[in-house]
Design a protein around this motif. Structure first.
Motif, PDB file in Angstrom:
ATOM      1  N   MET A  57       0.833  -1.197   0.000  1.00 60.17           N
ATOM      2  CA  MET A  57       0.000   0.000   0.000  1.00 60.17           C
ATOM      3  C   MET A  57       0.862   1.239   0.000  1.00 60.17           C
ATOM      4  O   MET A  57       1.902   1.264   0.639  1.00 60.17           O
ATOM      5  CB  MET A  57      -0.878  -0.043   1.279  1.00 60.17           C
ATOM      6  CG  MET A  57      -2.095   0.845   1.187  1.00 60.17           C
ATOM      7  SD  MET A  57      -3.167   0.392  -0.148  1.00 60.17           S
ATOM      8  CE  MET A  57      -3.150   1.784  -1.159  1.00 60.17           C
ATOM      9  N   GLY A  58       0.426   2.141  -0.722  1.00 56.60           N
ATOM     10  CA  GLY A  58       1.148   3.420  -0.714  1.00 56.60           C
ATOM     11  C   GLY A  58       2.524   3.316  -1.363  1.00 56.60           C
ATOM     12  O   GLY A  58       3.520   3.667  -0.768  1.00 56.60           O
ATOM     13  N   CYS A 109       5.594   4.195  -3.411  1.00 56.04           N
ATOM     14  CA  CYS A 109       6.097   5.553  -3.580  1.00 56.04           C
ATOM     15  C   CYS A 109       7.517   5.509  -4.084  1.00 56.04           C
ATOM     16  O   CYS A 109       8.280   4.639  -3.739  1.00 56.04           O
ATOM     17  CB  CYS A 109       6.014   6.248  -2.219  1.00 56.04           C
ATOM     18  SG  CYS A 109       6.905   7.768  -2.197  1.00 56.04           S
ATOM     19  N   PRO A 165      -0.497   6.469  -6.695  1.00 54.65           N
ATOM     20  CA  PRO A 165      -0.622   5.007  -6.696  1.00 54.65           C
ATOM     21  C   PRO A 165      -1.507   4.542  -7.847  1.00 54.65           C
ATOM     22  O   PRO A 165      -2.506   5.159  -8.166  1.00 54.65           O
ATOM     23  CB  PRO A 165      -1.283   4.693  -5.363  1.00 54.65           C
ATOM     24  CG  PRO A 165      -1.036   5.883  -4.529  1.00 54.65           C
ATOM     25  CD  PRO A 165      -0.885   7.052  -5.429  1.00 54.65           C
ATOM     26  N   HIS A 173      -7.392   8.670  -9.828  1.00 53.55           N
ATOM     27  CA  HIS A 173      -7.831   8.793  -8.448  1.00 53.55           C
ATOM     28  C   HIS A 173      -8.884   9.878  -8.352  1.00 53.55           C
ATOM     29  O   HIS A 173      -8.710  10.955  -8.886  1.00 53.55           O
ATOM     30  CB  HIS A 173      -6.621   9.151  -7.585  1.00 53.55           C
ATOM     31  CG  HIS A 173      -6.809   8.752  -6.178  1.00 53.55           C
ATOM     32  ND1 HIS A 173      -7.603   9.483  -5.319  1.00 53.55           N
ATOM     33  CD2 HIS A 173      -6.334   7.698  -5.478  1.00 53.55           C
ATOM     34  CE1 HIS A 173      -7.594   8.881  -4.143  1.00 53.55           C
ATOM     35  NE2 HIS A 173      -6.842   7.806  -4.199  1.00 53.55           N
ATOM     36  N   GLN A 180       0.327  11.869  -0.605  1.00 54.48           N
ATOM     37  CA  GLN A 180       0.367  10.416  -0.485  1.00 54.48           C
ATOM     38  C   GLN A 180      -0.535   9.920   0.628  1.00 54.48           C
ATOM     39  O   GLN A 180      -1.291   8.965   0.468  1.00 54.48           O
ATOM     40  CB  GLN A 180       1.803   9.976  -0.162  1.00 54.48           C
ATOM     41  CG  GLN A 180       2.749  10.073  -1.309  1.00 54.48           C
ATOM     42  CD  GLN A 180       2.558   8.929  -2.261  1.00 54.48           C
ATOM     43  OE1 GLN A 180       2.148   7.854  -1.849  1.00 54.48           O
ATOM     44  NE2 GLN A 180       2.833   9.163  -3.512  1.00 54.48           N
ATOM     45  N   LYS A 181      -0.460  10.622   1.722  1.00 54.85           N
ATOM     46  CA  LYS A 181      -1.257  10.217   2.867  1.00 54.85           C
ATOM     47  C   LYS A 181      -2.737  10.313   2.549  1.00 54.85           C
ATOM     48  O   LYS A 181      -3.516   9.418   2.855  1.00 54.85           O
ATOM     49  CB  LYS A 181      -0.928  11.104   4.067  1.00 54.85           C
ATOM     50  CG  LYS A 181       0.277  10.655   4.811  1.00 54.85           C
ATOM     51  CD  LYS A 181       0.043   9.248   5.118  1.00 54.85           C
ATOM     52  CE  LYS A 181       1.061   8.467   5.780  1.00 54.85           C
ATOM     53  NZ  LYS A 181       0.732   7.085   5.897  1.00 54.85           N
ATOM     54  N   HIS A 202      -4.196  10.226  -0.301  1.00 53.57           N
ATOM     55  CA  HIS A 202      -4.615   9.187  -1.253  1.00 53.57           C
ATOM     56  C   HIS A 202      -4.636   7.816  -0.627  1.00 53.57           C
ATOM     57  O   HIS A 202      -5.520   7.006  -0.927  1.00 53.57           O
ATOM     58  CB  HIS A 202      -3.685   9.211  -2.467  1.00 53.57           C
ATOM     59  CG  HIS A 202      -3.870  10.432  -3.276  1.00 53.57           C
ATOM     60  ND1 HIS A 202      -5.097  10.970  -3.534  1.00 53.57           N
ATOM     61  CD2 HIS A 202      -2.969  11.249  -3.883  1.00 53.57           C
ATOM     62  CE1 HIS A 202      -4.960  12.054  -4.265  1.00 53.57           C
ATOM     63  NE2 HIS A 202      -3.685  12.254  -4.484  1.00 53.57           N
ATOM     64  N   SER A 203      -3.679   7.571   0.250  1.00 53.68           N
ATOM     65  CA  SER A 203      -3.697   6.242   0.873  1.00 53.68           C
ATOM     66  C   SER A 203      -4.912   6.100   1.761  1.00 53.68           C
ATOM     67  O   SER A 203      -5.484   5.017   1.869  1.00 53.68           O
ATOM     68  CB  SER A 203      -2.406   5.995   1.640  1.00 53.68           C
ATOM     69  OG  SER A 203      -2.326   6.886   2.727  1.00 53.68           O
ATOM     70  N   ASP A 227      -7.815   5.368  -0.437  1.00 49.96           N
ATOM     71  CA  ASP A 227      -7.776   3.985  -0.930  1.00 49.96           C
ATOM     72  C   ASP A 227      -8.189   3.009   0.156  1.00 49.96           C
ATOM     73  O   ASP A 227      -8.823   1.995  -0.127  1.00 49.96           O
ATOM     74  CB  ASP A 227      -6.375   3.650  -1.431  1.00 49.96           C
ATOM     75  CG  ASP A 227      -6.074   4.410  -2.714  1.00 49.96           C
ATOM     76  OD1 ASP A 227      -4.882   4.646  -2.999  1.00 49.96           O
ATOM     77  OD2 ASP A 227      -7.043   4.750  -3.396  1.00 49.96           O
ATOM     78  N   ARG A 228      -7.807   3.334   1.364  1.00 51.08           N
ATOM     79  CA  ARG A 228      -8.219   2.430   2.423  1.00 51.08           C
ATOM     80  C   ARG A 228      -9.714   2.501   2.649  1.00 51.08           C
ATOM     81  O   ARG A 228     -10.354   1.557   3.050  1.00 51.08           O
ATOM     82  CB  ARG A 228      -7.521   2.788   3.724  1.00 51.08           C
ATOM     83  CG  ARG A 228      -6.149   2.197   3.820  1.00 51.08           C
ATOM     84  CD  ARG A 228      -5.454   2.763   5.034  1.00 51.08           C
ATOM     85  NE  ARG A 228      -4.104   3.128   4.693  1.00 51.08           N
ATOM     86  CZ  ARG A 228      -3.047   2.458   5.167  1.00 51.08           C
ATOM     87  NH1 ARG A 228      -3.212   1.429   5.938  1.00 51.08           N
ATOM     88  NH2 ARG A 228      -1.842   2.841   4.830  1.00 51.08           N
ATOM     89  N   HIS A 243      -2.028   6.254  10.438  1.00 52.15           N
ATOM     90  CA  HIS A 243      -2.010   6.957   9.162  1.00 52.15           C
ATOM     91  C   HIS A 243      -2.428   8.411   9.316  1.00 52.15           C
ATOM     92  O   HIS A 243      -1.886   9.295   8.699  1.00 52.15           O
ATOM     93  CB  HIS A 243      -2.983   6.286   8.177  1.00 52.15           C
ATOM     94  CG  HIS A 243      -2.419   5.027   7.608  1.00 52.15           C
ATOM     95  ND1 HIS A 243      -1.375   5.022   6.726  1.00 52.15           N
ATOM     96  CD2 HIS A 243      -2.763   3.730   7.799  1.00 52.15           C
ATOM     97  CE1 HIS A 243      -1.094   3.768   6.395  1.00 52.15           C
ATOM     98  NE2 HIS A 243      -1.923   2.966   7.039  1.00 52.15           N
TER      99      HIS A 243
END
Lengths: 138, 786
Positions: free
Chosen positions: B1-2, B4, B24, B89, B749-750, B752-753, B756-757, B773
């Motif tokens: 995950m994530g 990078c 991602p 995204h 990034q955070k 988007h992660s 996604d979660r 997170h």
């Protein structure tokens, strides 16, 4: 230059200079953005391009001139257009692409893949020739 | 995950592999996305901030419990979203739009942002001394927070308010600073006028100002050669223009020296001519050789009297003829001569140092020397060039330079093998040895030739032989060095000046040792220098004629090529430096030599300009105009002016003046003149005995001189340390900017992660995982993420 009119069209300015960036200069300095300039815009242009203008002011307007798509960043396509205008399309596309990548690598400080105004100004500080080349003698 | 591509190791180096933001599951180049036109206006900062705050709140509330936030995100994501390719995204466009509207990014775009920025800058200027309170964020290191002050404040949201605030701030500044700030603001002229308007009222009346502007316009129009320089820069660019500007600077130096000498020495001596025997008749050869009827004239040192002119105590032959007006001011000629020469050297020194300071200011930059290609692309185009053919040539030059730079960079990435490097080094060594050998050879040849000349009878025409040989060497050597430079592929224009300077050094030594031969040795030396100056001018003309005119005719008629000879800037500038050195060396011995040099430079300007326009094309070598002008001014100062000043000081301090001629006859050294004068003053009026204290304790006292040189060395050391500190600060600031970029990437990034979660609803994540997170996200950029 005519005596009676107040707006100079790009074609009239075209006859005065053979600069590859003349269209962009006219667009940047015109109020409406389409290249027609009033007397005030004309004075603005020559005051920025004169000897006395401070470096930051020149860098600001140079940035706008080189930003072809007006998105406040000089991205790779802007750079490619600049290089092609400078060399009159004499370089091969691979060389142009390589040159643009190198420029972004050298000048982009915050790593977003394009040059912002601060990156550009930071680079211009290290170019002592800029003041003498970005200058039109009247 | 994530996934990078960032490397967190080593914050000092920029990550090489990631020129663009990584998302991602997709690799969308940033340049493909442009913020669309319906985005909220940057003036409406409140809406932007609230939308971003909302986003963070929604993410942090995920910690509390999974609520269906996806529908509420959709309105934000769908407003103005452009259709993207493939797996895009959903929130990516929004975040980019928000990023693009960050305060630090809108500076170039909106007038409101510009005005706020300059308001902050002006306010900072005003309260520079006081440290702002901790709540104020305009001193933070992070550029994105610095504009927080004005723009987030709802009371200052409108453009008109910001404008009036800026105008008020400007009023509080002193006028000079105000016009400086106004000059730098990138707004249109109308807006600058409206900002300046309130400040016009308490100023002097309009009539004064219009007179002042008219005077300024007159001064600007009276600049010599304004149109000629514009023509030259229009056809040939800034590099050739730098030669003509250098010529103009030299003309200024010579005019100042000439005026000083004219007013204080020459005119007065011309008014009271000494009694000399009638001079021989004027033949044309005197203009070249300087002997004959010129020997006993104002041109040379020997003509000037060593007495006090117009002395009332001397018995006048017929009292009725001398006017009874108050013109009986006695004028001490020797003192005036010495002090005027000293004053002209001092004035030249000050002007030279001022020019050097300005050149350095423009061309020297603290910091790294990387970024050559970027600088080349953005500052290579010379906007002064106007003519179509020259524009085409300029494009070709830039194309060639870019190709060379790219080839060089490719070469650097794959270094030379050992045999190639050895070959390169041997070529360099050989070239250096050749250059040194020729320099030494020239010096020895000149030495033996001048020794031979002194043993031969001095017929008038033969006197020209030595200057001829020296000028010939000076003209041929640069061409030889150009060949060498083409062979070893390196540029060193300074090598050519060493020949000229060494030869001149040798000749100086010879002149001083010639005291025993000539009866009035100063006049002899002055005549020699006059011949050198005239011969240098003749050879410059010949070089222009053969090098440019003839070469162009050969190229055109015989070889039928369209190429024209290039204007060799380095060689021409070095010729100018050589001529100027001769003038400075000769000022003491021939006070009218600056006038000769002024005439020579005037003629040279027009001849060079005509030849340039008719025969030449612009140079194809990359020429950094500002860097080279600094090099030229420095070369003018270091070997040339300092050498001449040392020679003249040595002559004044140690050499015994000749007994039979000149203003210093009978004295032990020229330097004794002020001492004699001070003694005379003391005799006539014992009250000013304190005046003799000054030279005794200040000028001749070694302790005082040590003290002065200690101060100068301390100032130099201080400046070097300041420069070092500035370099270090630049490195630190560059690191900080890179860190800013990394912070932004981290935040994105955070986000988007977290999206996604959130999307796969079936999977559930423990609150511990969520906290690890979200907590860094909420703390906005602290380190530590997996």
């Amino acid at each position: 230059m005519g005596n009676k009119q107040t707006i100079f069209t790009p074609e009239q300015l075209d006859a005065y200079q053979d600069n590859p960036f003349r269209q962009r200069i006219a667009e940047v300095f015109s109020e409406s953005g389409d290249g027609n300039m009033t007397l005030d815009d004309f004075l603005d242009m020559f005051s920025v391009l004169s000897e006395m203008a401070p470096r930051d002011l020149k860098a600001y307007y140079a940035f706008k001139i080189y930003d072809f798509n007006n998105d406040d960043y000089i991205c790779k396509s802007d750079l490619e257009k600049t290089v092609n205008k400078l060399t009159r399309n004499e370089l091969t596309p691979e060389e142009v692409s390589l040159a643009c990548e190198k420029v972004i690598y050298e000048a982009d400080l915050d790593n977003d893949g394009k040059l912002s105004l601060e990156d550009f100004q930071h680079m211009i500080i290290r170019a002592p020739d800029f003041l003498s080349t970005f200058h039109i003698r009247i | 995950m994530g996934e990078c591509g960032l490397s967190t190791a080593g914050r000092t180096t920029r990550p090489r592999a990631v020129p663009e933001l990584h998302v991602p599951h997709s690799r969308v180049g940033v340049s493909a996305l442009c913020p669309c036109s319906q985005e909220p206006s940057p003036d409406n900062e409140g809406a932007l901030h609230s939308s971003f705050c909302q986003l963070i709140e929604e993410q942090s509330s995920l910690v509390a419990g999974p609520s269906a936030l996806l529908p509420s995100l959709d309105p934000i994501a769908s407003t103005g979203l452009e259709p993207e390719q493939g797996e895009q995204h959903p929130g990516y466009a929004t975040t980019l739009r928000i990023l693009a509207n960050m305060p630090s990014r809108t500076i170039g775009r909106s007038r409101g942002a510009i005005i706020s920025q300059y308001y902050n800058r002006t306010a900072r200027l005003r309260r520079r001394s006081s440290r702002p309170s901790l709540q104020q964020l305009n001193r933070t290191a992070r550029p994105s927070l610095r504009q927080f002050d004005l723009e987030s404040d709802p009371a200052h949201a409108t453009l008109a308010d910001k404008q009036s605030l800026l105008a008020k701030e400007l009023l509080s500044l002193p006028p000079a600073q105000r016009s400086q700030v106004l000059m730098e603001v990138p707004l249109s002229l109308e807006e600058k006028r409206s900002l300046r308007m309130p400040s016009l009222c308490p100023h002097p009346p309009q009539g004064c100002r219009t007179l002042w502007y008219r005077f300024l316009a007159l001064v600007h129009a009276a600049q010599p050669w304004h149109y000629a320089l514009k023509q030259i820069s229009g056809r040939f660019g800034s590099s050739v223009l730098s030669y003509f500007l250098f010529l103009k600077t030299l003309l200024l130096f010579n005019i100042i020296s000439f005026l000083l000498l004219l007013v204080f020495v020459v005119a007065l001596q011309a008014a009271y001519p000494p009694a000399v025997a009638s001079p021989p008749p004027f033949t044309g050869l005197e203009l070249l050789t300087g002997v004959g009827s010129f020997t006993h004239s104002l041109l040379y040192y020997g003509y000037y009297s060593n007495t006090t002119l117009n002395d009332p105590s001397a018995s006048s032959p017929s009292g009725s003829t001398s006017p009874s007006r108050a013109t009986q001011l006695p004028y001490n000629m020797p003192l005036a001569y010495m002090f005027t020469i000293g004053a002209s050297f001092f004035a030249t020194c000050i002007l030279l140092m001022y020019s050097m300071y300005h050149s350095f200011l423009k061309s020297y930059r603290v910091g790294s020397s990387t970024g050559v290609l970027a600088i080349k692309i953005f500052s290579a185009w010379d906007f002064k060039v106007v003519q179509r053919h020259s524009v085409k040539l300029q494009s070709e030059n830039i194309c060639t330079q870019l190709k060379e730079l790219l080839a060089e960079q490719r070469l650097r990435s794959c270094p030379l093998s050992l045999p190639q490097r050895l070959r390169h080094i041997t070529v360099l060594l050989l070239a250096w040895l050749l250059a040194l050998g020729t320099v030494l050879g020239c010096v020895v040849a000149v030495y033996y030739f001048s020794e031979h000349m002194h043993t031969v009878s001095t017929q008038e025409g033969v006197l020209l032989a030595l200057p001829l040989i020296v000028s010939l060497l000076n003209t041929l050597m640069p061409h030889f060095y150009n060949l060498l430079a083409a062979w070893e592929k390196q540029d060193s224009p300074a090598a050519e000046v060493y020949v000229a300077i060494l030869v001149l050094g040798l000749l100086c030594y010879q002149w001083l040792s010639r005291r025993l031969i000539c009866s009035c040795w100063e006049t002899c030396v002055g005549q020699d220098l006059y011949r050198f100056v005239v011969m240098d001018f003749i050879f410059t003309l010949l070089d222009t004629g053969f090098g440019e005119l003839l070469w162009r005719l050969i190229l055109e008629k015989k070889l039928k090529s369209k190429r024209r000879p290039e204007f060799d800037i380095a060689q021409n500038v070095l010729e100018l430096i050589y001529g100027q050195t001769l003038t400075w060396l000769g000022v003491l011995f021939a006070p009218l030599l600056p006038a000769v040099q002024v005439l020579k430079l005037l003629l040279l300007f027009y001849i060079k300009k005509t030849s340039l326009m008719q025969n030449c094309q612009s140079p194809s070598k990359p020429w950094q105009a500002s860097h080279m002008s600094t090099v030229f001014i420095t070369l003018l100062f270091f070997p040339s002016f300092l050498g001449a000043a040392i020679f003249v000081s040595y002559t004044i301090w140690w050499e015994k003046p000749s007994e039979t001629c000149g203003p210093f006859r009978g004295l032990q050294t020229i330097y004794q003149t002020p001492k004699v004068w001070v003694e005379l003053l003391e005799e006539s009026n014992p009250n000013i005995a304190w005046f003799s204290w000054i030279p005794q304790y200040l000028v001749e006292n070694t302790v005082f001189l040590f003290f002065l040189s200690g101060i100068v060395l301390a100032v130099i050391y201080f400046n070097i340390q300041v420069l070092r500190g500035q370099r270090r600060i630049i490195c630190l600031l560059e690191e900080q900017i890179a860190n800013e970029g990394e912070d932004k990437k981290f935040l994105i990034q955070k986000i988007h992660s977290i999206y996604d979660r959130k999307v796969p609803r079936g999977k559930c994540w423990g609150s511990a995982g969520m906290e690890s997170h979200c907590a860094p996200l909420l703390r906005a950029g602290a380190g530590g993420w997996e």
